[in-house]
Design an enzyme around this catalytic site. Structure first.
Site, PDB file in Angstrom:
ATOM      1  N   CYS B 131     -12.523 -38.182  -9.979  1.00  0.00           N
ATOM      2  CA  CYS B 131     -13.126 -38.362 -11.300  1.00  0.00           C
ATOM      3  C   CYS B 131     -12.554 -39.597 -11.977  1.00  0.00           C
ATOM      4  O   CYS B 131     -11.479 -39.554 -12.579  1.00  0.00           O
ATOM      5  CB  CYS B 131     -12.859 -37.119 -12.155  1.00  0.00           C
ATOM      6  N   CYS B 134     -12.074 -39.266 -15.756  1.00  0.00           N
ATOM      7  CA  CYS B 134     -10.872 -38.523 -16.157  1.00  0.00           C
ATOM      8  C   CYS B 134      -9.613 -39.373 -15.986  1.00  0.00           C
ATOM      9  O   CYS B 134      -8.709 -39.331 -16.812  1.00  0.00           O
ATOM     10  CB  CYS B 134     -10.691 -37.264 -15.302  1.00  0.00           C
ATOM     11  N   ASP B 135      -9.534 -40.103 -14.892  1.00  0.00           N
ATOM     12  CA  ASP B 135      -8.242 -40.640 -14.459  1.00  0.00           C
ATOM     13  C   ASP B 135      -8.090 -42.154 -14.500  1.00  0.00           C
ATOM     14  O   ASP B 135      -6.975 -42.663 -14.329  1.00  0.00           O
ATOM     15  CB  ASP B 135      -7.950 -40.151 -13.033  1.00  0.00           C
TER      16      ASP B 135
END
Lengths: 313, 313
Positions: B131, B134-135
């Site tokens: 992701c 997200c990261d």
């Protein structure tokens, strides 16, 4: 020669254009009138996901058009009159000449079905209408009749309440087909009445609509209902007559497709209101269009690739 | 007993909820986490029709959720652990107890597929990610590798360029599968490089990712590429293990459906990324969901109506 012609620029045609443009297919979109399609016969839409509270159909279709144009696809106003298939290509005869491409997506939609009763044809535009959005303001303070019992009939009946002094929904069955939420909204409207088990047999009037003749399907009893407007929403018929039986259709002319939206002819795909299916909504027309564009893309790259190419999976 | 349970609240589950709610079906939506689904693993979406220029996925999913909630459907956070079919009803065992209904729409989506290489499991959350949304911020000024060649891989590689000092896309084939528009955007990015015909054999590192081992599929030559992040986008696997083979699926576990999105069991429908099909996009997930809700509605009203009821057509 172009990669793809898309026939029609309603929700399906424009979604196919968004996807084809993003695949960088050389794409021409042919539309007989302005982009938007049949959905513009309604003022607004409440069940297209992404717009809580609803959105005006003209505004939504302008967003679709912009999104398609942003990908670089070309638009041309032209009405298709015939189609032929020669030398592995598709040729469309139109009011603006002949256009050819290696593949075709048919998204030419559908049009309101006529009732086929006496007076209907003669009084169309003189009180008989298939588009409340277009014509409702002409019936301010007047009595109107709506024929039909599906989503569209109730949506338009509710909309007509904003203008007409009374709206009578005439439906041939004892129950409506429309979504319950629409039935609730309709019942909450003062001035909106229902006539169940009734069929419209004739539209009366000399120069303008004056009344409709109704027949009760249970008792057979006939009656006359005075009105100035008759709005007819009894289903749709596909805009597929230009195909002249060159593709497999159902008995009503809706195009038969497979799961990839492929038709009975290789390189030809179809989506939206012109295909044979169980549900005619904007959102599933769009879903089918994305699949059709993806299938056309796969069709075009398949025979051309070097032998080294292996499809994924 | 409720009319309908919808499993999952991604684009498909929420669209099914919009339609079911508008049909006034007594509907419970079960979602294991917050509404939104797998699409939230991407920051934004450019090809959902109606949003020229794109829209943030969190914003779009909040609009879907609001639109569904407006119809009166009920949401419950619970993870499905098993399903059984008794007495003409569907029973879902969840972390929050048992829920039952007369029909079921499975819209439980899919999850990113693992590569299955050495070091992947151990270093997940320590440099290995599925992701970018997200990261990505953890990799500011660092070198990262993206594995995959489809739309998702390129979208995320482009997004990662905002943070990483270099992004290397490793793809096992000689050509990308991604839409051309994404390939163009990717090629225009300084700092984005491609390694074709290369497979990732191992992810190296003690506590954090330090490098990846690559193998050239043509020459067989092995090499090591230093990096701090490995983002893997090599397809999806359906979240259908809780079904324990009670519905017909393909060999990868994707649910087999008919044109009405019906499954192999009466009263059970499926839509979105958990079904077996040719294209996994938000817009066709939504189209399928509208069809699934319509089919569930038809299924529920069919056996209950009085003999006077005749289906349209």
């Amino acid at each position: 020669m172009r990669d793809l012609i898309i026939l029609g620029a309603g929700p399906a045609g424009l979604t196919a254009a968004i996807y084809a443009g993003r695949y960088r297919m050389d794409t021409l979109v042919l539309e007989k009138a302005a982009p938007g399609g049949q959905i513009l016969l309604s003022a607004s839409i409440e069940n297209y996901p992404g717009y809580p509270g609803g959105i005006g159909t003209a505004e939504l279709m302008e967003k679709f058009r912009l999104q398609a144009a942003d990908t670089g696809v070309v638009f041309q106003t032209a009405e298709a009159g015939g189609v032929s298939f020669e030398d592995g290509a598709v040729h469309i005869e139109t009011t603006e000449g002949r256009f050819s491409a290696r593949s075709l997506i048919i998204a030419c939609g559908a049009a309101p079905k006529r009732l086929g009763v006496k007076g209907e044809k003669e009084l169309t535009g003189r009180g008989v209408s298939y588009c409340a959005t277009c014509d409702a303001p002409f019936f301010r303070g007047k009595d109107v009749v709506v024929v039909g019992g599906g989503d569209k009939a109730l949506e338009e009946a509710i909309f007509l309440c904003e203008y007409a002094s009374s709206v009578t929904v005439v439906h041939r069955r004892s129950e409506l087909r429309a979504a319950e939420i629409l039935q609730e909204k309709a019942r909450a409207r003062a001035g909106l009445k229902f006539r169940y088990n009734a069929v419209l047999e004739e539209i009366e009037g000399k120069n303008l609509v004056e009344a409709v003749s109704l027949k009760d399907t249970s008792s057979g009893e006939k009656s006359s209902l005075s009105c100035r407007g008759v709005f007819i929403f009894v289903g749709i018929q596909p805009n597929t007559s230009f195909l002249r039986n060159q593709l497999q259709t159902d008995e009503s002319g809706f195009i038969i497709t497979g799961r990839g939206m492929e038709t009975s002819r290789e390189g030809v795909f179809a989506c939206g209101d012109c295909v044979s299916k169980s549900l005619y909504q904007v959102v599933n027309a769009c879903g089918e269009a994305a699949v059709a564009a993806d299938s056309a893309h796969k069709y075009l790259i398949k025979p051309q690739k070097s032998p080294a190419f292996k499809p994924e999976g």
